[in-house]
Structures are given as C-alpha cells and as structure tokens.
Enzyme design. Structure first.
Site, PDB file in Angstrom:
ATOM      1  N   CYS A 226       0.864  -1.173   0.000  1.00 37.46           N
ATOM      2  CA  CYS A 226       0.000   0.000   0.000  1.00 37.46           C
ATOM      3  C   CYS A 226       0.907   1.230   0.000  1.00 37.46           C
ATOM      4  O   CYS A 226       1.812   1.333   0.837  1.00 37.46           O
ATOM      5  CB  CYS A 226      -0.901   0.000   1.229  1.00 37.46           C
ATOM      6  SG  CYS A 226      -1.849   1.525   1.400  1.00 37.46           S
TER       7      CYS A 226
ATOM      8  N   ASP B 153      -0.278  -5.915   0.400  1.00 36.49           N
ATOM      9  CA  ASP B 153      -1.552  -6.265  -0.219  1.00 36.49           C
ATOM     10  C   ASP B 153      -1.339  -7.571  -0.959  1.00 36.49           C
ATOM     11  O   ASP B 153      -0.344  -7.737  -1.670  1.00 36.49           O
ATOM     12  CB  ASP B 153      -2.007  -5.174  -1.198  1.00 36.49           C
ATOM     13  CG  ASP B 153      -2.445  -3.908  -0.474  1.00 36.49           C
ATOM     14  OD1 ASP B 153      -3.158  -4.025   0.533  1.00 36.49           O
ATOM     15  OD2 ASP B 153      -2.084  -2.815  -0.935  1.00 36.49           O
TER      16      ASP B 153
END
Length: 155
Positions: free
Chosen positions: A53, A60
């Site tokens: 992120c 992620d």
C-alpha cells in the site's frame, strides 16, 4: 532448454533465479509465437502476488490473472513470474498495479488482445478487483476489448 528458445536470446530459463528487490519490468523476456496466424488464448494465474500500500506500507495480497491472444511475440513464463514478484516491495494502489502490468505486457509483446484482473484480498472489509484490457487498435481485437469491457462483471 529447447535450442530454438536459446537462439531467441532467453536469459532466465535454466539458470539460478535472482529475485529483484524492486519493480523490474526489464526482467521480462519474449519468444517467437510459432502460431501467429491463429487466434488462441494464453492464461497465467499468479495466486501469490503481493505489493505494498503506498500510504501505509502494509502488504496487499492478490491473485493476478493475465489472459491474452499473442501476436508475433509471447511472454516467457519464468520472466513473467520474476516480474510479478518484483512488485512485492513496490508501493502502488491495486488499480495502478493492474494497469501497469497490462501496459508493460502490451509494450513488451504487442499482443492482439490482453486483459489483466487483480483479485485483491480484503483490507478493512472490502475487496477490490480491478480489471484492465487492451485490443490492438484498428482491428477486431479493439472492438473485442470494447465489448468485453462493457460486459465485464464482478468475478
């Protein structure tokens, strides 16, 4: 390794794997499509895709699906794996990752048609599944991309 593949200058097949620590489109390699006159699908699934992120630096996780109709060149699978793994320390939003992957592959191999979808795991209770596609301009594949985009639905 197949002699024809060696003659095409592939550098990664059959060699020790060196994983890039940052986004590395330069690792992508192609080889000659032996059937460019045919329309056919090639699909890659990468169920262990990770990126960061750009705001929090948190990882992620996603499955990236790449589906394409090759033109003259095809992406070599080991180089694609190394390229996708190079995103693990790359900070970008889900939608950006999917579009970057698609654009890098279009630039690399100029496929007739390609689509990339990211099936990102939930963060904060919401899953994001970005989808991007491309059809070669001025061809039936451009029309196909328009149709598939209009008819795209959640997976």
């Amino acid at each position: 390794m197949d002699t024809n593949r060696r003659q095409e200058g592939l550098q990664l097949l059959g060699k020790e794997t060196d994983y890039a620590a940052t986004y590395a489109p330069e690792v992508l390699e192609t080889f000659q499509n032996r059937h460019p006159e045919n329309d056919y699908w090639v699909q890659f699934n990468c169920p262990e895709f990770t990126s960061l992120c750009p705001i929090t630096g948190q990882p992620d996780f996603a499955e990236i699906k790449i589906l394409y109709m090759p033109g003259e060149r095809m992406v070599e699978s080991k180089s694609l794996k190394l390229y996708l793994f190079s995103f693990r320390n790359h900070g970008d939003f889900h939608e950006d990752c999917v579009n970057i992957i698609m654009k890098d592959l279009v630039k690399l191999m100029q496929p007739k048609y390609i689509e990339v979808v990211g099936l990102f795991m939930p963060r904060g209770g919401i899953s994001i599944y970005p989808y991007a596609n491309y059809g070669r301009p001025g061809t039936k594949y451009e029309k196909m991309a328009e149709q598939r985009m209009l008819q795209h639905h959640a997976l």
